[in-house]
Write an enzyme that holds these catalytic residues in place. Structure first.
Site, PDB file in Angstrom:
ATOM      1  CD  GLU A 115      74.594  55.181  57.329  1.00 45.54           C
ATOM      2  OE1 GLU A 115      73.637  54.604  57.885  1.00 45.54           O
ATOM      3  OE2 GLU A 115      75.766  54.796  57.439  1.00 45.54           O
ATOM      4  N   GLY A 116      70.774  54.680  53.516  1.00 44.48           N
ATOM      5  CA  GLY A 116      69.481  54.806  52.839  1.00 44.48           C
ATOM      6  C   GLY A 116      69.610  55.656  51.596  1.00 44.48           C
TER       7      GLY A 116
END
Length: 596
Positions: free
Chosen positions: A439-440
């Site tokens: 998710e980053g």
């Protein structure tokens, strides 16, 4: 491996005293959220976590998910556990009642998500991704798509995924090559996606993929990306799963941790093309996907908290049982449990104090999310939204980095036994490691914080937060309770450090973004430590009042001692990080690449 026991007492304290659950019940749609209802939800979520999910954590890690000719098969016991999860309506705890959700506050949902991830992170990833897909579809899908898919996603009858990454396109989504060819009322998709969490399994009778792809005439870069809904099974006229779609898992990744969570390589269109349906508007897919991404980032931040809590419980119980050594202060000369050793106590309190700070920070953000969605006043909704937007990358980055650090410290408490898989301490460290990446990465969260969130309003949201923090520090310093003034002074120093670093960031980013980005992770971590101090300061004020009233004094005094430890042993990290931020890149962007 120790059993999992939900930290309900601290959860209740944070929800009532810091996140102000009582005030949430005055918001439209939450009028029935009484303390009794909240307690009932917490108790049942804790029971599910301890009795159903936690016993599968180690066996799932050892066995893992398996790819068969018929698709992915979940680890033993997972399908039965998921059926219990779905039957209990847990997937729709904070879901839209219009589609079968319970409509409870995100604050309560955050507490439940913490428990489920503490008990079994690999299992809990599945509903986390489903929640994100549900929200993206609810906000951006057509009425027809919402009616056909949301009910089953909200109920948990079906699960959802997020398909972004490709072999050549990791975080750089501009490089996405999966194509979507229009055909009547649908599209046919062709391409491959990697790192798809729970991309296939046998726990439900359908899996709903949200997929980023390009239409044939789409512009280059992120402006040409669209979002599509691609079901594993196409739906019959009555809404039931029918013909198998042309989407398949072709391999599973062999990972460091979360073995029971299948991380799939998904192939779309090996034969005639995978049938998909446009979500929202063509070429607006990235904006639509960020609805799902932000939902996931908030939940992953809670995952960092959750795995840290489980590692702490494991280390604490081991320290109480492991007899080793004779402390200098021991008068008997007999060997004692290692929890009597000063350095072990330091490690345990380092874990405990940061976990309590993380929990308070995460729950307060969750309550702010409730206010952004439900508060009747437009200006208040906007203020809360600005706060949430600013702090989501901090929640995700800081809490997951601490999750790894605390899980590693848990191994250290065990000594040599921590390095042995049978104790279970290793699994928490292995599982925690992914949360800083998906998710980053932390670097991407830091770039979002500095390059987008600070820049978007010239630092106004951060300035408002700093003002609020200063008022808390002043309240501590002026308190009649002499235990609080030193905490207020320490916290005020850290707030000043954050203000100094923020000014430098705003000034530097305006003239040399690379210089700012080179210090952005330090700035993010600094912000996290100060936000944790903000919540521990508020916790100390609440605990002082409850202690004076004679309310559960053992707990309140422990909370005060933990807040003091955080202020004196953890918050000074903010001062050190201020210095690293102000020194900028320090040559990191100047050294020739060939010299690395």
């Amino acid at each position: 491996m120790s059993t999992y026991i939900a930290p309900l007492r601290d959860m209740r304290f944070v929800m009532t005293e810091l996140a102000d659950l009582g005030a949430l019940s005055s918001l439209p749609g939450l009028e029935e959220v009484t303390p009794e209802l909240a307690d009932a939800v917490l108790e049942e979520a804790a029971r599910l976590a301890a009795e159903v999910l936690a016993p599968l954590n180690k066996t799932g890690d050892e066995q893992g998910a398996r790819l068969t000719p018929d698709g992915v098969v979940a680890a033993d016991g997972f399908a039965q556990a998921y059926r219990q999860f779905s039957a209990g309506g847990w997937g729709g705890l904070s879901g839209d009642p219009a589609f079968g959700g319970q409509g409870l506050p995100e604050l309560l949902n955050a507490a439940a998500v913490e428990m489920w991830n503490s008990a079994n992170m690999a299992f809990a990833l599945c509903p986390v991704l489903t929640a994100g897909a549900t929200e993206a579809l609810r906000q951006h899908g057509s009425e027809e798509l919402r009616q056909r898919y949301l009910q089953n996603l909200v109920s948990g009858a079906w699960t959802g995924t997020m398909n972004l990454t490709e072999p050549q396109a990791g975080s750089d989504l501009a490089a996405v090559r999966t194509k979507a060819v229009p055909e009547g009322d649908h599209y046919r998709l062709y391409g491959q996606k990697i790192f798809i969490t729970w991309g296939d399994h046998d726990m439900t009778d359908n899996v709903i993929h949200l997929v980023l792809a390009r239409t044939p005439d789409a512009p280059e870069g992120v402006r040409g990306i669209s979002l599509f809904l691609v079901p594993k099974f196409l739906l019959n006229a009555d809404g039931s799963p029918g013909q198998r779609n042309d989407v398949h898992c072709v391999s599973l990744e062999h990972k460091l941790g979360i073995h029971a969570s299948p991380t799939c390589v998904m192939s779309f269109g090996d034969r005639d093309g995978a049938i998909g349906y446009l979500v929202g508007h063509e070429n607006k897919g990235l904006a639509h996907m960020f609805t799902m991404m932000n939902e996931a980032r908030q939940k992953v931040g809670v995952q960092g908290l959750a795995i840290a809590e489980r590692a702490y419980q494991q280390a604490r119980e081991y320290a109480k049982e492991r007899v080793q050594g004779r402390p200098a202060a021991s008068r008997s000369g007999q060997a004692v449990a290692i929890i009597h050793h000063p350095d072990v106590r330091r490690m345990l309190l380092t874990m405990k104090s940061q976990i309590e700070a993380m929990r308070a920070f995460a729950y307060v953000i969750a309550a702010d999310m409730d206010r952004t969605h439900r508060h009747p006043d437009d200006s208040e909704r906007a203020r809360r939204q600005a706060r949430v937007d600013l702090l989501i990358p901090v929640l995700k980055g800081w809490c997951t980095e601490l999750g790894v650090e605390i899980a590693s410290l848990g191994v250290q408490v065990h000594g040599g036994m921590g390095y042995i898989e049978e104790t279970g301490a290793c699994q928490f460290l292995r599982d925690a490691r992914i949360a800083t990446i998906y998710e980053g990465t932390t670097g991407i969260q830091a770039a979002d914080l500095v390059g987008r969130k600070l820049a978007s309003d010239g630092g106004a949201a951060m300035a408002a937060l700093i003002v609020e923090m200063r008022s808390v520090a002043l309240e501590l310093e002026r308190s009649a309770d002499t235990r609080l003034a030193p905490l207020g002074i320490a916290f005020a120093v850290s707030v000043q450090a954050l203000e100094d670093a923020t000014r430098w960031m705003l000034r530097t980013a305006a003239t040399g973004i690379d210089e700012a980005l080179a210090s952005s992770v330090d700035y993010l971590m600094m912000t996290g430590y100060v936000c944790g101090g903000w919540q521990m300061a508020r916790a100390a004020l609440a605990a002082s009042k409850k202690d004076a009233a004679g309310d559960d004094q053992d707990f309140q005094r422990t909370k005060l001692a933990t807040a003091r430890f955080y202020a004196e042993k953890i918050l000074p990290k903010a001062h050190a990080l201020r210095e690293t931020v102000l020194r900028g890149a320090s040559g990191a962007i100047d050294i020739p690449i060939e010299q690395f």
